[in-house]
Design a protein around this motif. Structure first.
Motif, PDB file in Angstrom:
ATOM      1  N   ARG A   1      92.691  40.813  49.145  1.00 23.94           N
ATOM      2  CA  ARG A   1      93.414  41.336  49.755  1.00 23.94           C
ATOM      3  C   ARG A   1      93.013  42.871  50.077  1.00 23.94           C
ATOM      4  NH1 ARG A   1      99.940  42.275  49.383  1.00 23.94           N
ATOM      5  NH2 ARG A   1      99.239  44.084  48.287  1.00 23.94           N
ATOM      6  N   GLY A   2      93.086  43.209  51.413  1.00 27.12           N
ATOM      7  CA  GLY A   2      92.649  44.858  51.143  1.00 27.12           C
ATOM      8  C   GLY A   2      94.073  45.707  51.930  1.00 27.12           C
TER       9      GLY A   2
ATOM     10  N   ALA B   1      93.995  30.438  50.558  1.00 29.54           N
ATOM     11  CA  ALA B   1      95.495  30.345  50.849  1.00 29.54           C
ATOM     12  C   ALA B   1      96.373  31.591  50.038  1.00 29.54           C
ATOM     13  CB  ALA B   1      95.936  29.106  50.343  1.00 29.54           C
ATOM     14  N   ALA B   2      97.037  32.123  50.873  1.00 33.62           N
ATOM     15  CA  ALA B   2      97.900  33.469  50.266  1.00 33.62           C
ATOM     16  C   ALA B   2      99.206  33.208  50.222  1.00 33.62           C
ATOM     17  CB  ALA B   2      97.551  34.674  51.254  1.00 33.62           C
ATOM     18  N   SER B   3      99.823  33.504  49.185  1.00 30.37           N
ATOM     19  CA  SER B   3     101.290  33.390  49.139  1.00 30.37           C
ATOM     20  C   SER B   3     101.972  34.225  49.889  1.00 30.37           C
ATOM     21  CB  SER B   3     101.680  33.422  47.680  1.00 30.37           C
ATOM     22  OG  SER B   3     101.369  34.668  47.199  1.00 30.37           O
ATOM     23  N   GLY B   4     103.186  33.925  50.513  1.00 32.96           N
ATOM     24  CA  GLY B   4     104.292  34.525  51.102  1.00 32.96           C
ATOM     25  C   GLY B   4     103.802  35.623  51.931  1.00 32.96           C
ATOM     26  N   ARG B   5     104.420  36.957  51.688  1.00 33.98           N
ATOM     27  CA  ARG B   5     104.307  37.951  52.541  1.00 33.98           C
ATOM     28  C   ARG B   5     102.931  38.855  51.940  1.00 33.98           C
ATOM     29  NH1 ARG B   5     110.013  40.759  51.523  1.00 33.98           N
ATOM     30  NH2 ARG B   5     109.689  39.845  49.632  1.00 33.98           N
TER      31      ARG B   5
ATOM     32  N   ALA C   1      99.757  32.198  60.869  1.00 34.17           N
ATOM     33  CA  ALA C   1     100.814  31.287  60.881  1.00 34.17           C
ATOM     34  C   ALA C   1     100.847  30.450  59.494  1.00 34.17           C
ATOM     35  CB  ALA C   1     100.824  30.604  62.031  1.00 34.17           C
ATOM     36  N   LYS C   2      99.713  30.248  59.017  1.00 29.25           N
ATOM     37  CA  LYS C   2      99.534  29.280  57.856  1.00 29.25           C
ATOM     38  C   LYS C   2      99.077  30.163  56.500  1.00 29.25           C
ATOM     39  CE  LYS C   2      98.024  25.067  60.266  1.00 29.25           C
ATOM     40  NZ  LYS C   2      96.924  24.238  60.541  1.00 29.25           N
ATOM     41  N   ASN C   3      98.935  31.524  56.952  1.00 32.99           N
ATOM     42  CA  ASN C   3      98.670  32.319  55.598  1.00 32.99           C
ATOM     43  C   ASN C   3      97.116  32.069  55.028  1.00 32.99           C
ATOM     44  OD1 ASN C   3     100.877  33.827  56.004  1.00 32.99           O
ATOM     45  ND2 ASN C   3     101.778  33.267  54.014  1.00 32.99           N
TER      46      ASN C   3
ATOM     47  N   GLN D   1      99.463  35.914  45.187  1.00 36.74           N
ATOM     48  CA  GLN D   1      98.275  34.725  44.621  1.00 36.74           C
ATOM     49  C   GLN D   1      97.416  34.199  46.018  1.00 36.74           C
ATOM     50  OE1 GLN D   1     100.516  31.206  43.257  1.00 36.74           O
ATOM     51  NE2 GLN D   1      99.683  31.797  41.149  1.00 36.74           N
ATOM     52  N   LEU D   2      96.337  34.602  45.549  1.00 38.39           N
ATOM     53  CA  LEU D   2      95.117  34.000  46.439  1.00 38.39           C
ATOM     54  C   LEU D   2      94.508  32.918  45.865  1.00 38.39           C
ATOM     55  CD1 LEU D   2      93.866  37.494  47.387  1.00 38.39           C
ATOM     56  CD2 LEU D   2      95.417  36.055  48.936  1.00 38.39           C
TER      57      LEU D   2
END
Length: 127
Positions: free
Chosen positions: A98-99, A23-27, A75-77, A3-4
């Motif tokens: 995301r690239g 804001a991006a989710s997790g990994r 650190a905050k994605n 999710q972005l």
């Protein structure tokens, strides 16, 4: 699930500033190049800026160079786009995406090189 989520768009007068955030989710964020694109009414989506994972290397479209600044907080994605000296021609829906994973190359400017996209945030610049 990747999710972005973009935020920060709005209406601003020419010459003004806005700061967009994504804001991006997790990994989904770690080790990936991140980019911003935009789509104006009646036009195709176009590249705006990209930032690497390693070293924060950046690249900009000529149309925004010197006015926009991309940054990221690993650190905050989050990835941000500071937009200054806005012009009416900057009016568009802005998307973060995301690239590929950063393996040294970060110069990704083609839409097809990005796999996940946010929903977009509207930026309107009045003259």
């Amino acid at each position: 699930q990747v999710q972005l989520v973009e935020s920060g768009g709005g209406l601003v007068q020419a010459g003004g500033s806005l700061r967009l955030s994504c804001a991006a989710s997790g990994r989904t964020f770690s080790s990936y190049v991140m980019g911003w694109f935009r789509q104006a009414p009646g036009k195709e989506r176009e590249f705006v800026s990209v930032i690497s994972w390693v070293g924060g290397r950046t690249y900009y479209a000529d149309s925004v160079k010197g006015r926009f600044t991309i940054s990221r907080d690993n650190a905050k994605n989050t990835v941000s786009l500071q937009m200054n000296s806005l012009k009416p021609e900057d009016t568009a829906v802005y998307y973060c995406a995301r690239g590929p994973q950063d393996r040294g190359r970060y110069y990704y400017i083609k839409e097809s090189e990005y796999d996940y996209w946010g929903q977009g945030t509207q930026v309107t610049v009045s003259s």
